[in-house]
Motif scaffolding. Structure first.
Motif, short mmCIF file in Angstrom:
data_model
loop_
_atom_site.label_atom_id
_atom_site.label_comp_id
_atom_site.label_asym_id
_atom_site.label_seq_id
_atom_site.Cartn_x
_atom_site.Cartn_y
_atom_site.Cartn_z
N MET A 29 0.86 -1.19 0.00
CA MET A 29 0.00 0.00 0.00
C MET A 29 0.90 1.25 0.00
O MET A 29 1.86 1.32 0.75
N SER A 30 0.55 2.19 -0.81
CA SER A 30 1.37 3.40 -0.92
C SER A 30 1.22 4.26 0.34
O SER A 30 0.27 4.08 1.13
N VAL A 31 2.15 5.17 0.49
CA VAL A 31 2.10 6.08 1.64
C VAL A 31 0.82 6.91 1.60
O VAL A 31 0.14 7.11 2.61
N ALA A 32 0.45 7.36 0.41
CA ALA A 32 -0.76 8.17 0.28
C ALA A 32 -2.01 7.37 0.68
O ALA A 32 -2.90 7.88 1.39
N ALA A 33 -2.04 6.10 0.27
CA ALA A 33 -3.20 5.27 0.60
C ALA A 33 -3.26 5.01 2.09
O ALA A 33 -4.34 5.03 2.71
N ARG A 34 -2.08 4.77 2.69
CA ARG A 34 -2.06 4.53 4.13
C ARG A 34 -2.49 5.78 4.89
O ARG A 34 -3.23 5.70 5.87
N ALA A 35 -2.01 6.93 4.43
CA ALA A 35 -2.39 8.18 5.09
C ALA A 35 -3.89 8.42 4.98
O ALA A 35 -4.55 8.84 5.93
N ALA A 36 -4.43 8.11 3.79
CA ALA A 36 -5.87 8.29 3.59
C ALA A 36 -6.66 7.35 4.50
O ALA A 36 -7.67 7.74 5.11
N SER A 37 -6.19 6.10 4.63
CA SER A 37 -6.88 5.13 5.50
C SER A 37 -6.86 5.61 6.95
O SER A 37 -7.86 5.52 7.67
N LEU A 38 -5.70 6.11 7.35
CA LEU A 38 -5.57 6.59 8.72
C LEU A 38 -6.51 7.77 8.97
O LEU A 38 -7.18 7.86 10.00
N PHE A 39 -6.59 8.64 7.99
CA PHE A 39 -7.45 9.82 8.12
C PHE A 39 -8.92 9.41 8.21
O PHE A 39 -9.68 9.92 9.05
N VAL A 40 -9.31 8.45 7.39
CA VAL A 40 -10.70 7.97 7.42
C VAL A 40 -11.00 7.31 8.75
O VAL A 40 -12.07 7.53 9.35
N ALA A 41 -10.06 6.49 9.23
CA ALA A 41 -10.27 5.83 10.52
C ALA A 41 -10.40 6.85 11.63
O ALA A 41 -11.25 6.72 12.53
N PHE A 42 -9.58 7.88 11.57
CA PHE A 42 -9.65 8.96 12.57
C PHE A 42 -11.01 9.63 12.54
O PHE A 42 -11.65 9.86 13.58
N LEU A 43 -11.48 9.93 11.33
CA LEU A 43 -12.79 10.57 11.20
C LEU A 43 -13.91 9.68 11.75
O LEU A 43 -14.85 10.15 12.39
N LEU A 44 -13.79 8.38 11.49
CA LEU A 44 -14.81 7.45 11.98
C LEU A 44 -14.86 7.45 13.51
O LEU A 44 -15.94 7.47 14.11
N VAL A 45 -13.69 7.40 14.14
CA VAL A 45 -13.65 7.36 15.61
C VAL A 45 -14.21 8.66 16.19
O VAL A 45 -15.03 8.65 17.12
N VAL A 46 -13.78 9.79 15.62
CA VAL A 46 -14.28 11.07 16.10
C VAL A 46 -15.79 11.18 15.88
O VAL A 46 -16.55 11.61 16.76
N GLY A 47 -16.23 10.74 14.70
CA GLY A 47 -17.66 10.78 14.39
C GLY A 47 -18.47 9.93 15.34
O GLY A 47 -19.54 10.33 15.79
N LEU A 48 -17.94 8.75 15.68
CA LEU A 48 -18.64 7.87 16.62
C LEU A 48 -18.76 8.54 17.99
O LEU A 48 -19.83 8.50 18.62
#
Lengths: 328, 241
Positions: free
Chosen positions: B1-20
């Motif tokens: 997985m590219s660095v950009a993809a990993r960063a995007a995944s991390l960002f999405v996961a962060f948003l999900l946790v905050v949203g929850l």
């Protein structure tokens, strides 16, 4: 083997390298000494939980000693980190490797000895500080190992060395306190005499709570049907904040009240007064016989486990059992 | 997985946790704030608060939960809420209709009336036909272990106010409890009417109140459900300056 890498311009010639170890040691010893003095003379007197009891005083001392023990280590790590960045950073144009390190007996021995001394010191200090103040204000369970000196009596007299028994009862979401040496009277107010050895018997009538008399340095879990013993001797007059320190339901955050450390004669007067009032009001007779734990499903006066006699008195007329199967 | 993809995944996961977290917070805050607050205003330096506690309720989702109701002073309607406000430094006269049957206190110490004016309450029993049974009694103790006499409690620990709330007489309440909540004296159930007074604090603030009897049927030891929920057996008294 020849190297294709170039050395940085301005690299000190062999023999002209400053004595980094000595420099680091001198800076470290000065900073550590300064930190120790600041911790001991400035920070220590203001550390929690204060000096209202022997247990609290020991806890304050422990925190100060641990801070003084930790400060040189933290200072060394940060100092070495900063010194390395300043002194040994790569200069512009320097793309060479550092010298290979094959091990250094002095460094290794210093590391092993230093860390061993620190761990052993913490072990010995922690053990002494747990044993000397009779459990350091913590709950020791129903059979305490380290006991506070005091005379076990069925009554309590001001001016004596009688141990005062105080039962702490937690329930959702309030604290009450029973005094078996005063007829088993109960109060929502924690009142304690100064300079008196005190035994807390901490228990709960429902879920797990935690009795935390902050200024006294006492913290003991309140478990249903468990007698958790903690000791303290209050050394100063004043107010005590009692909080629940175990998440116990919707009003956990509001489960607190206040206690007071008063003179021995004031305490004796207060306790006798409450006992007399509760006798005349009839509530003393309505309380269960004093016991170190209570089965909340049994009403002693009736001698019956009411969960087994459903419906005798109305609706529901009995305690809901521990495993009530109906989920509305 | 590219660095950009990993960063995007991390960002999405962060948003999900905050949203929850935001969702949970808003859900509970929203649920609490949806409860109406009944405002009691003083008249002649006094205020009259009227409550009732019932064996059930008229909700669609939790009809078997015991609950308190609060009476609107203007419309006289019973509102399914435990939030009410009173003026500061005012004599508060409380009337509680006890329609629910008895349950023993875990700690019988709270059989003692504490914090009311005179440390007493006045109790009048009624049968299912709304007929008074005997005369009203002013007492400082309602022993929930001596006989089946206490249904719930009204306790404001922050004010050291602890009031056992009388249940209908055991013999009359058995099988004769009101079953159409919110109940009324003429709804066919035996009940107890209890009155007491206390002084509201001199300063403004929110004081939580609760029942000290584990009355959450269907939950472990009766501690869950209505015991743990605002609007049922737990509430707040807002003291306004």
């Amino acid at each position: 083997m020849a190297t294709t890498e170039t050395s940085a311009a301005g690299t000190p010639a062999p023999g002209s390298e400053p004595r980094h170890g000595l420099r680091l040691f001198l800076i470290w010893i000065i900073l550590s000494l300064a930190a120790t003095l600041v911790i001991w003379f400035v920070w220590y007197p203001h550390l929690p939980p204060g000096r209202m009891s022997d247990a609290a005083k020991h806890q304050q001392f422990d925190i100060a000693v641990l801070a003084i023990s930790a400060a040189p280590v933290i200072i060394f790590v940060l100092l070495y980190f900063i010194y390395s960045i300043v002194t040994w950073r790569a200069r512009p144009g320097d793309d060479g490797d550092g010298e290979p390190i094959y091990g250094n007996t002095k460094v290794q021995a210093s590391w092993i000895i230093g860390t061993t001394v620190i761990v052993l010191w913490l072990f010995v200090f922690g053990t002494v500080e747990l044993v000397v103040p009779a459990g350091a204000g913590a709950g020791e369970g129903p059979s305490p190992i380290w006991k506070l000196a005091g005379t076990q009596t069925t009554s309590w007299t001001a001016g004596s060395n009688d141990m005062l028994q105080v039962q702490v009862i937690g329930q959702q979401w309030t604290w009450t306190y029973r005094y078996p040496q005063f007829g088993g009277m109960e109060s929502t107010e924690l009142m304690l005499p100064v300079d008196t050895p005190i035994t807390f018997h901490v228990t709960s009538l429902d879920v797990i709570h935690s009795f935390w008399a902050y200024q006294l340095g006492v913290k003991a879990d309140a478990n249903p049907q468990v007698d958790n013993v903690a000791y303290v001797t209050a050394k100063a007059l004043g107010s005590v904040t009692v909080r629940c320190n175990e998440l116990c339901g919707i009003w956990h955050g509001a489960m607190f009240n206040y206690g007071h450390v008063v003179s021995q004669t004031s305490f004796a007067s207060w306790a006798s007064g409450v006992q007399s009032k509760e006798q005349s009001d009839g509530i003393l007779a309505a309380l269960p016989p004093y016991a170190l734990t209570y089965d909340p499903t049994v009403i002693p006066q009736l001698g019956k486990n009411l969960t087994n006699v459903i419906g005798i008195t109305g609706s529901p007329g009995y305690y809901y059992p521990p495993s009530n199967p109906v989920q509305p | 997985m590219s660095v950009a993809a990993r960063a995007a995944s991390l960002f999405v996961a962060f948003l999900l946790v905050v949203g929850l977290g935001v969702f949970v917070a808003l859900y509970y805050v929203g649920a609490a704030s949806s409860l109406p607050t009944v405002h009691y205003t003083a008249s002649g330096g006094q205020v009259n608060v009227v409550l009732q506690e019932d064996p059930g309720n008229d909700s669609a989702t939790k009809p078997n939960w015991v609950t308190y109701y609060t009476q609107d002073p203007t419309t006289k309607n019973w509102l399914h809420t435990t939030l009410f406000s009173v003026p500061a430094n005012t004599k508060v006269n409380v009337t509680i209709y006890g329609f629910d049957g008895c349950t023993p206190l875990r700690n019988n110490y709270f059989s003692q009336v504490q914090g009311t004016i005179g440390n007493t309450v006045t109790v009048q029993q009624f049968d299912k036909n709304n007929k008074a049974l005997g005369s009203a009694q002013t007492v400082s103790l309602i022993n929930s272990w001596g006989d089946c006499s206490v249904g719930h409690t009204f306790a404001i620990p922050g004010m050291s106010l602890y009031v056992p709330v009388a249940s209908p007489n055991a013999q009359n309440s058995k099988n004769n409890l009101c079953s159409s909540e919110p109940c009324t004296p003429t709804s066919g159930g035996a009940y107890a009417q209890e009155t007491f007074s206390f002084m509201s604090p001199a300063h403004a603030g929110v004081f939580r109140w609760q029942c000290l009897i584990p009355c959450g049927g269907g939950y472990i030891d009766g501690n869950g459900g209505p015991m743990q929920t605002l609007g049922w057996m737990a509430g707040q008294m807002d003291v306004v300056a």
